[in-house]
Design a protein around this motif. Structure first.
Motif, mmCIF file in Angstrom:
data_model
loop_
_atom_site.group_PDB
_atom_site.id
_atom_site.type_symbol
_atom_site.label_atom_id
_atom_site.label_comp_id
_atom_site.label_asym_id
_atom_site.label_seq_id
_atom_site.Cartn_x
_atom_site.Cartn_y
_atom_site.Cartn_z
ATOM 1 N N MET A 292 -23.474 40.578 9.385
ATOM 2 C CA MET A 292 -22.922 41.766 8.735
ATOM 3 C C MET A 292 -22.004 41.411 7.579
ATOM 4 N N ARG A 293 -21.231 40.310 7.722
ATOM 5 C CA ARG A 293 -20.333 39.888 6.651
ATOM 6 C C ARG A 293 -19.905 38.444 6.899
ATOM 7 N N SER A 294 -19.244 37.859 5.918
ATOM 8 C CA SER A 294 -18.709 36.500 6.038
ATOM 9 C C SER A 294 -17.192 36.552 5.953
ATOM 10 N N ALA A 295 -16.557 35.488 6.451
ATOM 11 C CA ALA A 295 -15.095 35.301 6.379
ATOM 12 C C ALA A 295 -14.290 36.462 6.964
ATOM 13 N N PRO A 296 -14.171 36.586 8.264
ATOM 14 C CA PRO A 296 -14.937 35.783 9.220
ATOM 15 C C PRO A 296 -16.384 36.264 9.318
ATOM 16 N N THR A 297 -17.243 35.360 9.735
ATOM 17 C CA THR A 297 -18.645 35.729 9.937
ATOM 18 C C THR A 297 -18.738 36.727 11.088
ATOM 19 N N ILE A 298 -19.459 37.829 10.856
ATOM 20 C CA ILE A 298 -19.676 38.814 11.922
ATOM 21 C C ILE A 298 -21.180 38.996 12.104
ATOM 22 N N PHE A 299 -21.639 38.710 13.320
ATOM 23 C CA PHE A 299 -23.037 38.911 13.687
ATOM 24 C C PHE A 299 -23.142 40.087 14.649
ATOM 25 N N ILE A 300 -24.295 40.770 14.604
ATOM 26 C CA ILE A 300 -24.607 41.720 15.669
ATOM 27 C C ILE A 300 -25.872 41.231 16.369
ATOM 28 N N ASP A 301 -25.963 41.505 17.668
ATOM 29 C CA ASP A 301 -27.164 41.132 18.404
ATOM 30 C C ASP A 301 -27.417 42.170 19.492
ATOM 31 N N ALA A 302 -28.667 42.612 19.597
ATOM 32 C CA ALA A 302 -29.013 43.713 20.496
ATOM 33 C C ALA A 302 -29.290 43.268 21.931
ATOM 34 N N ALA A 303 -28.877 42.050 22.298
ATOM 35 C CA ALA A 303 -29.107 41.563 23.668
ATOM 36 C C ALA A 303 -28.557 42.574 24.675
ATOM 37 N N HIS A 304 -29.397 42.987 25.631
ATOM 38 C CA HIS A 304 -28.972 44.017 26.578
ATOM 39 C C HIS A 304 -29.353 43.672 28.009
ATOM 40 N N ASN A 305 -29.765 42.422 28.230
ATOM 41 C CA ASN A 305 -30.013 41.947 29.593
ATOM 42 C C ASN A 305 -29.673 40.457 29.635
ATOM 43 N N PRO A 306 -29.589 39.856 30.827
ATOM 44 C CA PRO A 306 -29.153 38.456 30.908
ATOM 45 C C PRO A 306 -30.024 37.481 30.116
ATOM 46 N N ALA A 307 -31.345 37.681 30.108
ATOM 47 C CA ALA A 307 -32.220 36.764 29.360
ATOM 48 C C ALA A 307 -31.937 36.844 27.861
ATOM 49 N N GLY A 308 -31.726 38.059 27.348
ATOM 50 C CA GLY A 308 -31.396 38.225 25.929
ATOM 51 C C GLY A 308 -30.059 37.593 25.592
ATOM 52 N N ALA A 309 -29.078 37.780 26.495
ATOM 53 C CA ALA A 309 -27.745 37.196 26.273
ATOM 54 C C ALA A 309 -27.803 35.673 26.326
ATOM 55 N N MET B 17 -5.021 29.450 8.644
ATOM 56 C CA MET B 17 -6.020 30.228 9.364
ATOM 57 C C MET B 17 -7.069 29.278 9.947
ATOM 58 N N VAL B 18 -7.565 29.598 11.140
ATOM 59 C CA VAL B 18 -8.608 28.767 11.743
ATOM 60 C C VAL B 18 -9.886 28.945 10.933
ATOM 61 N N SER B 19 -10.371 27.857 10.352
ATOM 62 C CA SER B 19 -11.632 27.982 9.612
ATOM 63 C C SER B 19 -12.776 27.913 10.619
ATOM 64 N N GLY B 20 -13.918 28.475 10.232
ATOM 65 C CA GLY B 20 -15.061 28.453 11.133
ATOM 66 C C GLY B 20 -14.939 29.415 12.286
ATOM 67 N N ALA B 21 -14.224 30.522 12.084
ATOM 68 C CA ALA B 21 -14.107 31.538 13.144
ATOM 69 C C ALA B 21 -15.183 32.599 12.944
ATOM 70 N N GLY B 22 -15.650 33.174 14.055
ATOM 71 C CA GLY B 22 -16.686 34.196 13.953
ATOM 72 C C GLY B 22 -16.523 35.263 15.018
ATOM 73 N N VAL B 23 -17.241 36.368 14.802
ATOM 74 C CA VAL B 23 -17.264 37.488 15.742
ATOM 75 C C VAL B 23 -18.726 37.828 16.010
ATOM 76 N N VAL B 24 -19.086 38.021 17.282
ATOM 77 C CA VAL B 24 -20.434 38.490 17.605
ATOM 78 C C VAL B 24 -20.324 39.768 18.429
ATOM 79 N N VAL B 25 -21.031 40.805 17.976
ATOM 80 C CA VAL B 25 -21.000 42.123 18.624
ATOM 81 C C VAL B 25 -22.320 42.300 19.363
ATOM 82 N N THR B 26 -22.248 42.532 20.682
ATOM 83 C CA THR B 26 -23.490 42.529 21.462
ATOM 84 C C THR B 26 -23.363 43.364 22.729
ATOM 85 N N GLY B 27 -24.395 43.310 23.588
ATOM 86 C CA GLY B 27 -24.379 43.984 24.883
ATOM 87 C C GLY B 27 -25.351 45.137 25.008
ATOM 88 N N SER B 28 -25.832 45.649 23.852
ATOM 89 C CA SER B 28 -26.718 46.814 23.898
ATOM 90 C C SER B 28 -27.337 47.049 22.529
#
Length: 468
Positions: free
Chosen positions: A327-344, A441-452
């Protein structure tokens, strides 16, 4: 350039969506194809006016469906595509020429079908049955829109299961089965064999025709108990079978900037120098599954390979919104639609193998009917801290309940709660941007949004991304 749908078109679509939302939701199915079959008959069987590739399984269905669509498009075929659920807007579920239909077309298609739908509702009610479900109506709309376009081939992802899924009124000349796991156990069965039995319902005997042809089943690697059920079904209906690890496989993969470089063994030979702009070993395996499906569709075999330049172009054009999408950089933000244990688990493996975050913060919102504990267990090793929240869906798990589960897996120190998704994002970004002891600032930090899928879609909208 298109200026996008007008406010009036979006308002009309919202009205249609409100009407559709009064029907049975997709999480509720009845083991019957009678209503959707009746609708198809009343419409003149639009689903029989084009060949189809049908995709079922537990994980990877949408990515595989989108990859098949991209390859067919690169091979100069006009495509119709059904995927579900949508991330942001219901129009994403019905694509023609690799793009969602417009809200205006969506409304127009629904209104054209509405008298027939209401007729079936009345008939079903008189017999003591339910009205058409929302998914049945959407499926009917898609098949009608494809016939009107018209398309050369439909690429159809099942909603849930296979045998009793509304999409199963088509006869796919290629049936694709992605990896099968435990999901929707309340409807599909509590073990892999039962679930595989449901999914196997899309593998069907080829209809009688002037030009005889076999149905081909393209099967991803499976647990033995699932594979046995799928192979037994293929024998019963005289379908030819190609299996990952046997007739096709990933020969090599290298992480590349923005994705990965692949060498794939297809049914028709080796396809090298394939760039796939998606991350993760699971996406490489999705890619070879899609390749084999398209080869089977065109009748490629040991003596007949598809045009490698077209295959390279098709894979290079693939997008899979909401699947480890930046979605963006600095910090890197990813989204992922994983919604079950195998996807996660697939998400966690990819984050570990392909990224070097010094600090990774998770934002997690899960639907109440999902295995939240299994999802959290898979994510725990890769997340430094987790912000649990809701995603705005009435089906979302209560935030405090999710937080209790998270504390059991992560411990008190690493779990934060936030009432809404925007709050959770703000909190996660603040944690990712925290200043270290040295005042840097901690370099190389990221956010991942997931669960559904809902969580991924809502986040995509927050970042102003158009439905894709």
């Amino acid at each position: 350039m298109s200026s996008g749908p007008s406010p009036v078109e979006l308002a009309e679509m919202a009205l249609v969506e409100a009407e559709l939302d009064t029907r049975w939701p997709e999480t509720k199915i009845e083991p019957s194809l009678s209503r959707i079959a009746t609708l198809m008959d009343l419409l003149g069987s639009p689903q029989q006016s084009y060949p189809a590739i049908h995709v079922a399984g537990t994980n990877g269905k949408t990515s595989v469906t989108r990859m098949i669509d991209a390859l067919l498009t690169a091979l100069h075929r006009r495509t119709g595509r059904i995927t579900s659920p949508h991330l942001q807007l219901a129009t994403e579920r019905i694509s023609i020429d690799n793009a969602p239909i417009t809200p205006a077309r969506y409304v127009e298609t629904y209104r054209e079908l509405q008298p027939f739908i209401e007729m079936i509702d009345t008939q079903s009610a008189a017999a003591g049955g339910p009205a058409m479900s929302k998914f049945e109506v959407l499926t009917g709309m898609a098949f009608a829109a494809f016939a009107e376009a018209p398309v050369d081939v439909a690429v159809v992802e099942t909603g849930m299961g296979g045998t009793w899924d509304a999409t199963n009124v088509i006869d796919g000349q290629v049936a694709v089965i992605t990896p099968i796991g435990l999901d929707h156990t309340d409807y599909l069965g509590t073990d892999l064999a039962a679930i595989a039995g449901e999914k196997a319902g899309i593998i069907k005997r080829a209809p009688e025709s002037l030009i005889p042809r076999d149905t081909v089943a393209i099967i991803a690697e499976q647990d033995p108990e699932a594979m046995e059920v799928l192979l037994r079904r293929a024998v019963e209906v005289d379908a030819a079978v190609a299996r990952e690890g046997g007739e096709f496989r990933v020969l090599a993969r290298q992480i590349a900037i923005g994705g990965q470089q692949l060498e794939l063994q297809g049914l028709g030979g080796v396809y090298d120098e394939i760039f796939l702009p998606l991350h993760g070993e699971h996406q490489a395996r999705n890619a070879v599954l899609a390749l084999a499906a398209v080869e089977a569709f065109f009748g490629a075999g040991a003596d007949r390979q598809l045009d490698i330049e077209a295959i390279r172009a098709g894979f290079a054009s693939v997008t899979s919104p909401g699947r480890l999408e930046r979605m963006r950089s600095a910090p890197t933000i990813f989204i992922d639609a994983a919604h079950n244990p195998a996807g996660a688990q697939a998400l966690a493996s990819t984050l570990t193998a392909e990224f070097d975050f010094r600090k990774l913060v998770g934002v997690v919102a899960v639907l109440a009917d999902k295995d939240a504990d299994g999802i959290l267990t898979a994510l725990e090793p890769v997340l430094d801290e987790i912000v649990v929240t809701g995603n705005g869906s009435p089906r979302a798990m209560d935030v405090d309940m999710l937080a209790d589960l998270a504390v059991q897996r992560f411990g008190d120190e690493r779990v934060i709660t936030a009432p809404t998704l925007p709050d959770a994002l703000e909190t996660a970004i603040a944690i990712a941007e925290e200043v270290g002891e040295a005042g840097e600032m901690v370099s190389g930090a990221g956010v991942v949004v997931t669960g559904s899928v809902v969580t991924a879609g809502a986040t995509r909208a927050l970042f102003g991304k158009d439905p894709a």
